[in-house]
Scaffold this active site. Structure first.
Site: not given
Length: 308
Positions: A145-147
């Site tokens: 997942l993106d930050r």
């Protein structure tokens, strides 16, 4: 007969406080010794600091032999060392463990917490936190997942079974459901599918849509619309980088607080006051080892009232 695949050799340095050692293959070059190479390759680490690390036995060859400042530089040699950050801003949000067995760890990730060490993040990453908390040195994320994105993410805790779970994602046999807050989108019948061709954009961390055969696909549905905002349900059928963010921006309704799309805004550094309104709500798949249906759901929510 198919040749037997050898198990990867363990790193010659142990995991330390959840941080695994980094490694580097030595390139072509004419450095006089190991210290000269390290100082030039990592200019932010001083000669004295490298000397101290070597004195502690924290820079070693692939065979575990401690390297000294005057050790010979040999092209093609692999060295191991610990990455260190002088200062790292704590991220004031906690992950929640949703499920754990001998093969998997499923986590509800908060916004702003990176998945793995990179750049200015090391200990304040989900992987390092979990390794330290659970004492699972072999833990590895099966997907990312993106930050900026919160929600459900799956880790493998056993190398022997990791490939079976990774194959599910590669074969697109995993169902993912996201939720997002954005402006209402008028004139559409829901649900509908948005398809496009996505390629790397500028700057390097962004993606963009171009003409050509589609390589990304997202099903878009609306759960509730109220005033200036709507809560959307997004089902990605492909897994391109930033896919949901790019698709929503392309539809003219970028996700609220998106600092990358449709325009890349100045870096907010450690500002955590405006999280991206994107949540990995749920994930489900048939377990390749047991045949059991696995379903996991985030306990987090997006607050439609705050933006309506």
């Amino acid at each position: 007969m198919t040749p037997r695949k050898e198990a990867p050799r363990p790193a010659p340095l142990p995991v330390r406080d959840g941080v695994a050692p980094s490694y580097l293959w030595l390139p072509e070059g004419g450095w006089a010794d190991m210290l000269s190479f390290l100082v030039e390759r990592f200019p932010l680490v001083t000669k004295a600091e490298w000397g101290e690390r070597m004195a502690r036995g924290e820079v070693v060859s692939g065979d575990g032999v401690a390297l000294q400042p005057g050790s010979q530089f040999r092209r093609g040699m692999r060295i191991f060392y610990y990455r260190e950050l002088e200062r790292e801003t704590p991220i004031p949000f906690e992950e929640r463990i949703l499920f754990q067995d001998e093969h998997l760890v499923v986590v509800d990730k908060p916004h702003f917490l990176p998945m793995i060490p990179s750049g200015r993040f090391l200990r304040e990453t989900l992987l390092v936190r979990l390794k330290k908390k659970l004492a699972l040195d072999d833990l590895s994320p099966i997907h990312r997942l993106d930050r900026e994105t919160a929600g459900v993410v799956v880790f493998s805790s056993r190398q022997a079974s990791r490939g079976a779970y990774q194959s599910l994602f590669q074969r697109r046999e995993v169902s993912k459901v996201y939720e997002a807050l954005a402006a209402p989108l008028a004139g559409r019948d829901y649900p509908f599918v948005h398809r496009s061709r996505m390629v790397e954009g500028e700057p390097f961390f962004r993606m963009r849509e171009v003409a050509g055969e589609a390589n990304s696909e997202t099903e878009v549905d609306v759960i509730e619309a109220r005033g200036a905002a709507a809560l959307y349900r997004l089902r990605p059928h492909t897994g391109r980088k930033h896919q949901l963010r790019v698709h929503m921006a392309a539809l003219g309704v970028p996700i609220i607080n998106d600092a990358f799309y449709p325009v890349a805004l100045p870096c907010k550094e450690d500002d955590v006051s405006a999280p991206l309104q994107l949540l990995a709500r749920a994930i489900s798949f048939t377990d390749p080892l047991t045949g059991e249906l696995r379903q996991f759901e985030s306990g987090r929510t997006l607050d439609l009232d705050a933006f309506a």
